[in-house]
Write a protein that holds these residues in place. Structure first.
Motif, short mmCIF file in Angstrom:
data_model
loop_
_atom_site.label_atom_id
_atom_site.label_comp_id
_atom_site.label_asym_id
_atom_site.label_seq_id
_atom_site.Cartn_x
_atom_site.Cartn_y
_atom_site.Cartn_z
N LYS A 78 -27.55 -109.77 70.90
CA LYS A 78 -27.77 -111.03 70.30
C LYS A 78 -26.74 -111.35 69.19
N GLY A 79 -26.47 -110.32 68.45
CA GLY A 79 -25.60 -110.22 66.99
C GLY A 79 -24.25 -110.94 67.50
N LYS A 80 -23.77 -112.04 66.83
CA LYS A 80 -22.68 -112.80 67.01
C LYS A 80 -21.80 -113.24 65.88
N ALA A 111 -17.74 -103.95 77.54
CA ALA A 111 -17.30 -105.22 76.79
C ALA A 111 -16.72 -106.06 77.94
N VAL A 112 -16.72 -107.59 77.78
CA VAL A 112 -16.02 -108.43 78.65
C VAL A 112 -15.48 -109.63 77.87
N GLY A 124 -18.35 -105.02 71.32
CA GLY A 124 -19.37 -104.34 72.13
C GLY A 124 -19.91 -104.77 73.34
N ASN A 125 -19.94 -106.31 73.31
CA ASN A 125 -20.53 -106.87 74.37
C ASN A 125 -19.86 -108.16 74.89
N LYS A 126 -19.30 -109.31 74.28
CA LYS A 126 -18.79 -110.14 74.68
C LYS A 126 -17.70 -111.04 73.55
#
Length: 436
Positions: free
Chosen positions: A97-99, A166-167, A141-143
Motif C-alpha cells: 500500500k505504500g505509494k 514489479a509491474v 517494488g510493486n507498481k
C-alpha cells in the motif's frame, strides 16, 4: 482512535503543521525545514521519518534526505517539488500500500547519491511534456503508474529499477522512461522505454533465474553514427537508420527471446512491406567482430486486442545494440523431408489438433521450443515426434497462463533444432493457434 496527521511543510519554518485527523500517525520524526541560498524553502531530513499505513504526507517544498536520513513510506506521500535522497528511502514490506506520488505543477528533479526504494510510484505532472528529470536511481517494488509526463533520465545518468515482482501501467507516448530501465528476476517484462516523445518498448522474459538482471534503453536516432552500417554480414541489406535499442545482461548466464516493436511513427516504411526475396530480422552489433550480425526472427500478427500489430521476435545469441534490418530471405541450404505446419486448432476435431512437424521422426536428436510473442517460453521438449511427444496447444512453461491450461488464440514463435546426420539445422518462425 489514533490521530492521523496530514502535514504541509511550510516555507522557512522550523515546525510541521498538522492539518487533519484519522486512524494512524507519523512516528519517529526528526525534521528540519531550511531556506536555501536561492531563497527557496527546503524540507531536510537528518533523522527518521515513518509514514504509517493510512497516513498522508504532502511535501510542498524541495525534499532532501541527508545521508543520516531514514525515510519509510507505508502510507501516501505526495511530492510537489524536487526530491533528493542521499540516505535511505524504503518501505516496511508488510503490504503493497505504500505509494509515492510525483504530482507537481512545475518541473521536478529526482536525484541523490542513494537509491530511492519505492513500493508504488505514480508520475503525473502536466507542466510540460517532459516534466521529470531523473538524475539518480529509483527502484519499484510493486507498481509504477505512468499517467502524465516523460521521465527524462538519459541526459542525467538516471535509472529506473523494477524488482522481481514489479509491474507498470498506463505507459504511452505521454509517459515513459527516456533512459535506462533495469529489470531484476525471471518474470516476462515490457520495458517502458522511449525517446523524444515516442514510447518504444522491447519485451523479453529474463531467463529462468531470479538472480538475472537486464537493462534496456531505446534511442530514436541513427545507430550508424556509432556502429557503422557498412560493417555487416553479407546477407544484411538495409539496417534501420532511425532507431535502436541497447539490451545488456548485467547478471545471468542465459540468452533471451527478444521482441522489438515496430511503429509507423519511427520505423522506416520499407520494413512494413519488404520486397520479394527479403524479410525483416533482428540484427545486433557484435562488439568483438565490429560488425552487424543477423539474429533472424519473424514478424507476427496479434490476436484481437493485442498491442503492436508488428512485433519482431527472435532468440538472440548475445547482447548489446539491437535494431531491425532487411535481410535476404534464407532458404534451407539442403532440402530434407522436415516440413513445419504452422497452424494449430486444438479443438478436438482431429484436424490440426497438434503442432505437426512432418518428417521429424527421422531425426530424434532434436529440440523444439515455443514462445509467445512477448518472449515467454510456453513449451519445450527434446526428441519431438509425430505421435506422443507433440505440442497440443497447452502450456508447460512458466507463462502468464498456468501450466496445463490451453493457450489463448494468437501468434507464437517456434524454434526447431535437429541434426540431419551431417550437421545441425535450426528453423524458426511463427505458429498460429486458433481456439475458435
Amino acid at each position: 482512535m489514533k490521530k492521523k496527521n496530514l502535514y504541509k511543510i511550510m516555507d522557512n519554518s522550523e515546525s510541521i503543521q498538522p492539518l487533519g485527523r484519522s486512524c494512524a500517525g507519523v512516528l519517529g520524526i526528526v525534521l528540519i525545514s531550511l531556506a536555501s541560498q536561492t531563497g527557496h524553502a527546503q524540507f531536510v531530513n537528518k533523522g527518521n521519518v515513518k509514514v504509517s499505513t493510512g497516513t498522508i504526507l504532502s511535501v510542498y517544498e524541495n525534499y532532501k534526505n541527508e545521508d543520516s536520513g531514514n525515510f519509510v513510506n507505508d502510507g501516501q506521500v505526495h511530492v510537489f517539488q524536487d526530491w533528493e535522497n542521499n540516505g535511505t528511502v524504503t518501505y516496511s514490506g508488510d503490504s503493497s500500500k505504500g505509494k509515492t506520488f510525483f504530482t507537481g505543477v512545475s518541473e521536478q528533479i529526482i536525484e541523490g547519491t542513494q537509491v530511492s526504494d519505492f513500493q508504488n510510484i505514480l508520475f503525473e505532472n502536466s507542466k510540460s511534456a517532459v516534466p521529470f528529470n531523473l538524475a539518480g536511481t529509483i527502484s519499484v517494488g510493486n507498481k509504477a503508474e505512468f499517467k502524465k509526463g516523460v521521465v527524462n533520465a538519459d541526459p542525467y545518468g538516471g535509472k529506473v529499477i523494477f524488482k522481481e515482482n514489479a509491474v507498470h501501467s498506463n505507459v504511452s507516448d505521454a509517459s515513459f522512461v527516456d533512459g535506462k530501465v533495469e529489470k531484476q528476476g525471471d518474470k516476462a517484462f515490457q520495458f517502458p522505454v522511449g525517446d523524444e516523445l515516442h514510447f518504444r518498448p522491447s519485451y523479453h522474459q529474463a531467463g529462468t533465474s531470479k538472480d538475472n538482471v537486464y537493462t534496456t534503453q531505446y534511442f530514436y536516432k541513427n545507430s550508424d553514427d556509432q556502429y557503422s552500417h557498412s560493417s555487416k554480414e553479407a546477407d544484411i541489406l538495409f539496417i534501420n537508420d532511425k532507431e535502436y535499442w541497447s539490451v545488456t545482461k548485467d547478471k545471468g548466464a542465459e540468452n533471451i527471446v527478444l521482441s522489438l516493436t515496430m511503429a509507423g511513427s519511427t520505423t522506416p516504411p520499407d520494413f512494413f512491406s519488404p520486397s520479394a526475396g527479403t524479410q525483416v530480422a533482428i540484427v545486433r552489433w557484435d562488439e568483438t567482430q565490429k560488425k552487424w550480425i543477423n539474429e533472424g526472427g519473424a514478424v507476427s500478427e496479434p490476436a484481437s486486442g493485442e498491442p503492436y500489430a508488428n512485433l519482431l521476435t527472435s532468440k538472440v545469441s548475445g547482447y548489446g545494440i539491437f535494431t531491425m534490418a532487411l535481410v535476404k530471405t534464407v532458404l534451407p541450404p539442403v532440402p530434407d523431408s522436415v516440413i513445419v505446419y504452422n497452424a494449430l486448432s486444438p479443438n478436438g476435431d482431429g484436424i490440426n489438433d497438434t503442432f505437426l512437424i512432418k518428417g521429424i521422426d527421422q531425426y530424434p536428436d532434436n529440440e523444439v521450443e515455443i514462445y509467445n510473442r512477448w518472449g515467454v517460453k510456453v513449451f519445450g521438449t527434446k526428441s519431438y515426434n509425430e505421435n506422443d511427444n507433440m505440442f497440443k496447444g497447452y502450456s508447460d512453461g512458466r507463462a502468464t497462463v498456468n501450466r496445463g491450461e490451453k493457450l489463448p488464440t494468437g501468434t507464437y514463435f517456434y524454434i526447431l533444432k535437429y541434426n540431419n546426420g551431417t550437421k545441425g539445422i535450426e528453423k524458426s518462425g511463427y505458429l498460429y493457434i486458433s481456439n475458435q
